[in-house]
Structure formats: C-alpha cells, structure tokens
Scaffold this active site. Structure first.
Site, short mmCIF file in Angstrom:
data_model
loop_
_atom_site.label_atom_id
_atom_site.label_comp_id
_atom_site.label_asym_id
_atom_site.label_seq_id
_atom_site.Cartn_x
_atom_site.Cartn_y
_atom_site.Cartn_z
N SER A 141 0.86 -1.18 0.00
CA SER A 141 0.00 0.00 0.00
C SER A 141 0.90 1.23 0.00
O SER A 141 2.04 1.15 0.47
CB SER A 141 -0.87 -0.01 1.26
OG SER A 141 -1.61 1.19 1.35
N TYR A 155 -1.74 -1.83 10.53
CA TYR A 155 -1.88 -1.94 9.07
C TYR A 155 -0.60 -1.48 8.36
O TYR A 155 -0.07 -2.21 7.52
CB TYR A 155 -3.08 -1.11 8.60
CG TYR A 155 -3.35 -1.23 7.11
CD1 TYR A 155 -3.98 -2.35 6.58
CD2 TYR A 155 -3.00 -0.20 6.23
CE1 TYR A 155 -4.25 -2.45 5.22
CE2 TYR A 155 -3.25 -0.30 4.87
CZ TYR A 155 -3.88 -1.43 4.37
OH TYR A 155 -4.13 -1.53 3.01
#
Ligand SMILES: NC(=O)c1ccc[n+]([C@@H]2O[C@H](COP(=O)([O-])OP(=O)(O)OC[C@H]3O[C@@H](n4cnc5c(N)ncnc54)[C@H](O)[C@@H]3O)[C@@H](O)[C@H]2O)c1
Length: 250
Positions: A141, A155
C-alpha cells in the site's frame, strides 16, 4: 491474450482489487483459482469469469492457515495443471494507534496481511523453484511502503513488511526464474475502503489526491497484468505505486 496458458492463484478474489485482477487475468487467457475466505463472494467472482467464457474455480482459503494454504496450492497444480502466477490480494484493514490496538487485533492483522503473504508465497515457491519459472505479485500500500499514516499502526506495519518481503524474495529467487513484485495501490474504491470511511469522508479524501478521485480496482488490475506478463520480464523487486499521484507530493 497476454496470459494464455498461464495458471494464476489469486487470493482475496471475492472482492475489490483481487476480484478485478481475477477477471482481468481470465480475460487475458489465464485459468484462475480464485481463493478467499468468503465463499459467497468468491463464487460470484467465478460466475463473473464464466459469464464471458473465462476459466476459473473457487477455493475456500484462510491465508493465515498454513495447511489450508498448502492444500489450495496443491489443488491448483493438480486440477489446473501448473502454477505460474500468485497474486497475494487477501488483506484486512483496521485503524488504531498502538494504544488503541489490542494484541488480538495486532496478531490478526499480521496473520492475514503479512504471514498470509509469506505462507502463500512459500507454498507457491516450493513448486515454482522446481519448475524454474513463476511470478509473485504482492499487494502492499502507499501507506506503509512510502509513508505511514496516523491511526493505522498495525496496518502500516504489515504493509511495510510486505514491501520488504517482496524485495527479499525477489533477490533470493531471481536466478531461479521467479519474479516478485509489489503493487502499492493508493486509495481505491473497494468494499474495504467503503467499510472504513463514510461516503462524505471518502469524497473529501478523494479531493485531496492529485487526480481528485479514488482509483478503481480495474486500474490496479491493469498494473498487475503488466507485472504478470512477459512485458515485465526484466522487472523484479519493484514496488509499483498505482496511486493517482498520491505519493508524488508526500
Ligand atoms: N482499497 C484500497 O484503498 C487499498 C489501498 C492500498 C492497499 N490495499 C490492499 O489491497 C488488498 C485488497 O484490498 P481491497 O481494497 O480489494 O479489499 P476488499 O475488502 O474488497 O477485499 C479483500 C478480500 O480479502 C479477503 N480476505 C480477508 N481476510 C482473508 C483471509 N484470512 N483469507 C483469505 N481471504 C481473506 C476478503 O474476504 C476480501 O474478499 C488488501 O491487501 C489491501 O490492504 C487496498
């Protein structure tokens, strides 16, 4: 038909980015094993592929479970004949600072996003190394690879880990004919993002991006197709930002 006679195992294929990848790869001639913990969504993906005459099967899989992972990889090889491409698309998102993140939430995020990528890659590599070919595409990401963001400690840590695992595997298996790359999507309009933010928050977020909009899963699938195809024959260890310019200005 850039993937004709290729077999692709795609995790997370019941939804969002990995569903778009499953459809795009099948449109390009690949035979797809669509794996996901969500049986209903996974079967829908297979139906969508069958609707245009593509080839796909569903496999129920929790990527954090080593035995299940080994079985699905073996099933792919037994039933579809080979395993050329692994797309590690399964992932979860939860927000929280370190103080807000419970140990259970931390462990689950690691188990799915990071250990899941490790386990699926390990099982696929066992086969790919013997065959002397293979492509692995991981999903990191922008957040966690290029920068961190507030309130997402677990995350971003998993995504940073996926980025370095990608580079590590790329180096270790380059001479064995295996290419390993990561895609770092920017904010992309999928159920993950829609569950995490309200519509108002999403629209406000989109306006902050250079392109002024969210990405579409199909735009991430286009990048995955490039990495999976022979057009990327000299590309390994790459961390490809597909983010509408998000990281250009951070
Ligand atoms: N949407 C975004 O803005 C965005 C941005 C950057 C990175 N990503 C990453 O892209 C990947 C796909 O995300 P998405 O937005 O398509 O989300 P999504 O929620 O639409 O899809 C994720 C899929 O993973 C599956 N999954 C979750 N846990 C699993 C498990 N243990 N085993 C097997 N399957 C499991 C879910 O059932 C779901 O089908 C994730 O790794 C995510 O972190 C998404």
């Amino acid at each position: 038909m850039r993937l004709s006679s290729q077999v692709a195992l795609i995790t997370g294929a019941a939804s969002g980015i990995a569903r778009a990848v499953a459809i795009r790869f099948a449109q390009e001639g690949a035979t797809v094993m669509a794996a996901d913990a969500n049986e209903c969504g996974g079967s829908e993906t297979v139906d969508l592929v069958h609707a245009f005459g593509g080839k796909a099967q569903f496999a129920c899989l929790d990527v954090s479970q080593p035995e299940q992972v080994r079985q699905v990889v073996q099933r792919t090889i037994d039933e579809l004949g080979d395993l050329h491409i692994l797309f590690n698309g399964a992932g979860i998102l939860a927000y929280g600072t370190v103080l807000e993140t419970t140990e259970d939430a931390w462990n689950r995020m690691m188990a799915v996003n990071l250990t899941g990528t490790f386990l699926c890659s390990k099982a696929a590599l066992t086969h790919m190394v013997v065959k002397g070919h293979g492509v692995i595409i991981n999903v990191a990401s922008t957040t966690g690879s290029h920068d961190a963001c507030a309130h997402a400690a677990a995350y971003v840590t998993t995504k940073g880990g996926v980025t370095l695992l990608t580079r590590s595997m790329a180096i270790d298996y380059a001479k064995q004919g295996i290419r390993v790359n990561a895609i770092c999507p920017g904010p992309t309009d999928t159920p993950m993002l829609r569950n995490a933010l309200t519509l108002k928050e999403l629209e406000a977020f989109a306006r902050t991006l250079p392109m002024g909009r969210l990405g579409q899963p199909e735009e991430i699938a286009g990048a995955a197709l490039f990495l999976a195809s022979e057009d990327a024959s000299f590309v390994t260890g790459a961390v490809l930002y597909v983010d509408g310019g998000q990281t250009a200005e951070v």
